[in-house]
Design a protein around this motif. Structure first.
Motif, short mmCIF file in Angstrom:
data_model
loop_
_atom_site.label_atom_id
_atom_site.label_comp_id
_atom_site.label_asym_id
_atom_site.label_seq_id
_atom_site.Cartn_x
_atom_site.Cartn_y
_atom_site.Cartn_z
N GLU B 46 0.83 -1.19 0.00
CA GLU B 46 0.00 0.00 0.00
C GLU B 46 0.87 1.25 0.00
N SER B 47 0.21 2.38 -0.07
CA SER B 47 0.91 3.65 -0.07
C SER B 47 1.76 3.77 1.20
N SER B 182 -0.01 3.06 -13.71
CA SER B 182 -1.15 3.32 -12.82
C SER B 182 -2.08 4.41 -13.32
N HIS B 212 0.67 -1.07 -6.71
CA HIS B 212 -0.18 -1.54 -5.62
C HIS B 212 -1.33 -2.38 -6.17
N ALA B 215 -3.63 -7.13 -9.84
CA ALA B 215 -4.10 -7.64 -11.13
C ALA B 215 -3.06 -7.32 -12.21
N VAL B 216 -2.47 -6.16 -12.11
CA VAL B 216 -1.46 -5.75 -13.09
C VAL B 216 -0.16 -6.51 -12.85
N LEU B 253 -4.76 -7.15 0.42
CA LEU B 253 -4.45 -6.50 -0.86
C LEU B 253 -5.23 -7.15 -2.00
N LEU B 254 -5.30 -8.46 -1.93
CA LEU B 254 -6.00 -9.22 -2.96
C LEU B 254 -7.50 -8.93 -2.94
N SER B 256 -8.83 -6.32 -1.97
CA SER B 256 -9.08 -4.91 -2.26
C SER B 256 -9.29 -4.63 -3.74
N VAL B 257 -8.84 -5.54 -4.60
CA VAL B 257 -8.99 -5.28 -6.04
C VAL B 257 -10.47 -5.35 -6.41
#
Ligand SMILES: Nc1ncnc2c1ncn2[C@@H]1O[C@H](COP(=O)(O)OP(=O)(O)OP(=O)(O)O)[C@@H](O)[C@H]1O
Ligand SMILES: Nc1ncnc2c1ncn2[C@@H]1O[C@H](COP(=O)(O)OP(=O)(O)OP(=O)(O)O)[C@@H](O)[C@H]1O
Ligand SMILES: [Mg+2]
Ligand SMILES: [Mg+2]
Lengths: 343, 287
Positions: B46-47, B182, B212, B215-216, B253-254, B256-257
């Motif tokens: 994350e940021s 991004s 972050h 998927a990318v 993180l996963l 969150s997509v």
């Protein structure tokens, strides 16, 4: 009557080959979350700003955009003020651009209450604390005394949402509110917006270039291309069976997260680039990038938005394409020779 | 860790502490990884997790306070003096930022920018440079028109591809991309992502891909390293990481997509549980 209604709104700038917006019809009702998606330059921000009566300088306007019944095209100063101070608020992509860096968060939040509504300082401060609590900031009283640079982007975006709520609007216009944030902060901001929207029965227009986010967060989606709405449908339908080749193209370009195992297949970008304001097309604006385009059909006059099942679609070939797979992979359905897949 | 011939980049025990007044802040701690020829490592988090700090150390813009960085077995010099050393460092690692303007000269055409890079790196013959410039631009899908255009006359995606071509002109061993896709529209992002997988396959360059967005990362990388508050949570093959995320932070993180069925309420609840006092008030990060 819907809370927000665009009726054939067109905005044209002198010296341009095509209008910035061309006959936009769009509605958002109270309690509804609606997305407007499209590539950069398609006209999303111009659309949102129109709902606050903000139009590009020198533009020629046609049609209407009404907020709670008040038409903003040619509205009088009082009408504009009522909409801006009491009915609709906007949240932008970059929270740092919308806040004065040398003034404290508390001043930012209380200014309009004190100036426009004549509230006393204590009362306005108490309200600011309440709003900061509502957007989930951990230490509201302390934040009032902080400066913007002391907060992270995600925290500052929450401050901006709190600011947008001071007027107790019924309509929230969110222009890429999470684009500058990381994915987990994005989820937090969307959770806050969703909760506020449900609790207050707000109408919410979410502008984003991320069709996956639109699908995850909204009831209904409008897809915009070169200043026109090309498709609108309830989210599930749009996602399962996009009918406009542009919608399908947007979905096909997103890297899949949940695709089957193994190395992901090559992505299928939409060929070419979006149409600028200096380009125009006599027919469907997407023709030059569309592998289903048919000369003599698609390039004659702009296709009208027509009902196809639960969707409205502006495509002469929508009927032929209905049975194509969701991604509209090139099948027997005629890729023709005039397609431009270059640049 | 031993470095075989095909290991392009080897990083071990990297740490970076920032000092503001009396306060110290460890932005990256005990970071180790390696990238082999044709390999691609994703750095996700994350940021504020330390991704850009790491990228900046890899190109020598930031000096680590512990640990070392080897490129093709050679230490990345702590300081560079003189033209030869500067060119050697440029050949070791190149970077592309989120904002392509940072690597393009706004006053000259992108063709001229690339020509200048080639000249600096010793390609003296004008015709050779012209041919190579054309080839590099073609590799990123840009043609004559774009070659003669100033950066601001190009679309965002074209500018970003030009910045990648500029970095490739140096023929670096390792290319670092810091959130380089991004800000792009998905259709343009897809073009750049396809380009990156082609470059990897065709040139054997090593990629460090900072993002972050899992998927990318899944699309570009074969391994991924998850950073959280400057520390490595896990480092595994991407496919594996995505199907069996081990650390709760990776799971978050996963989740969150955005995708159908996405539940932002539960994501933010889980985030607070992981981190009862979020980077509260921490400036600098985007989150
Ligand atoms: N005030 C203005 N004066 C002149 N042209 C404008 C003005 N505002 C926007 N435009 C032009 O109108 C078109 C639509 O712009 P808009 O900002 O609505 O795009 P967008 O869909 O929001 O794109 P992005 O995703 O990049 O934010 C663009 O070509 C833009 O350059
Ligand atoms: N020059 C600096 N001085 C002090 N602190 C810094 C400096 N640069 C970065 N930091 C801090 O170090 C931490 C890591 O920052 P970094 O930019 O590496 O994060 P990141 O993972 O790249 O985040 P983002 O996704 O927002 O780009 C942050 O808390 C940031 O505030
Ligand atoms: Mg915009
Ligand atoms: Mg960063």
């Amino acid at each position: 009557m819907a809370l927000l209604e665009y009726e054939a709104l067109s905005i044209a700038l002198p010296g341009m080959a095509r209008p910035v917006l061309d006959g936009i019809d769009l509605t958002v009702s109270a309690g509804e979350v609606v997305a407007l998606v499209g590539e950069s330059g398609s006209g999303k921000s111009v659309t949102a700003r129109a709902a606050l009566g903000l139009f590009p300088a020198g533009a020629r306007l046609e049609g209407q955009v009404r907020v709670d019944g008040t038409d903003l095209v040619g509205a009088e100063a009082t009408g504009l003020r009522t909409v801006r101070t009491a009915k609709a608020s906007m949240i932008f992509q970059d929270p740092r651009a919308g806040i004065n860096p040398v003034r404290r968060i508390g001043d930012f939040l209380t200014e309009s209450l004190r100036v426009s509504h004549g509230w006393a300082k204590d009362r306005a401060n108490a309200r600011a604390v309440e709003l900061l609590t509502a957007v989930g900031l951990p230490d509201p009283a302390r934040h009032l005394n902080q400066y913007p640079h002391e907060l992270s982007g995600g925290m500052l975006q929450r401050v901006m949402i709190a600011g947008a709520l001071t007027a107790e609007p019924r309509l929230l216009l969110c222009d890429e509110p999470t684009t500058a944030l990381d994915v987990s902060t994005q989820a937090e901001i969307m959770a806050i917006l969703g909760r506020l929207q449900r609790e207050r029965d707000l109408g919410l227009l979410l502008i984003t270039h991320d069709i996956e986010l639109a699908a995850a967060a909204c009831d209904r989606i409008y897809v915009m291309y070169a200043g026109r709405i090309v498709e609108t449908a309830p989210t599930a339908e749009l996602f399962a069976a996009p009918r406009h080749p542009y919608t399908a193209g947007l979905l096909g370009s997103s890297p899949p997260l949940s695709a089957p195992d193994g190395p992901p297949a090559r992505l299928t970008p939409i060929p070419g680039a979006p149409m600028g304001l200096l380009d125009s097309a006599s027919g469907c604006s997407f023709t030059a990038r569309c592998r289903f385009a048919r000369p003599g059909v698609c390039d004659q006059s702009p296709p009208p938005l027509e009902q196809h099942g639960t969707a409205l679609v502006a495509c002469y070939r929508a009927d032929d394409l209905t049975d194509a797979p969701a991604t509209l992979a090139p099948t027997a359905t005629v890729p023709n020779s005039t397609n431009r897949e270059d640049s | 860790m031993t470095s075989d011939a095909r290991t392009l980049l080897q990083v071990s025990g990297l740490r970076k502490t920032y000092r503001t007044g009396k306060a110290e802040f460890v932005a990256v701690d005990d970071l180790s990884f390696s990238v082999r020829a044709g390999g691609a490592l994703g750095i996700v988090g994350e940021s504020g997790s330390g991704k850009t700090t790491t990228a900046r150390m890899l190109i020598g813009l930031e000096r680590p306070d512990a640990g070392r960085i080897l490129v093709q077995g050679e230490p990345l010099a702590a300081t560079v003096r003189g033209k030869a050393a500067r060119l050697a460092r440029a050949k070791a690692v190149q970077i592309v930022f989120q904002d392509p303007y940072l690597s393009l000269d706004a006053r000259i055409s992108i063709g001229a920018t690339i020509d200048g890079v080639l000249r600096l790196h010793g390609l003296t013959d004008r015709a050779d440079r012209a041919a190579r410039t054309k080839e590099l631009l073609a590799q990123v899908g840009l043609g004559e028109r774009e070659a003669t255009a100033l950066p601001r006359k190009l679309s965002g995606g074209q500018r970003q591809r030009a910045a990648i071509a500029r970095a490739l002109a140096v023929e670096p061993a390792v290319l670092v991309l810091d959130e380089a896709v991004s800000a792009l529209d998905v259709s343009v992002q897809a073009q750049v992502l396809n380009l990156l997988s082609d470059i990897r396959r065709d040139t054997g360059i090593g990629l460090v891909f900072v993002s972050h967005d899992l998927a990318v990362v899944r699309y570009v990388c074969d391994e991924a390293l998850v950073l959280y508050r400057g520390r490595t949570m896990e480092h595994r093959p991407v496919a594996d990481l995505l199907t069996h995320p081990g650390h709760p932070y990776t799971q978050l993180l996963l989740a969150s997509v955005p995708r159908p069925g996405w539940d932002p309420d539960s994501i933010s609840r889980r985030r607070r549980e992981l981190d009862p006092l979020p980077a509260a008030g921490a400036p600098g990060g985007r989150g």
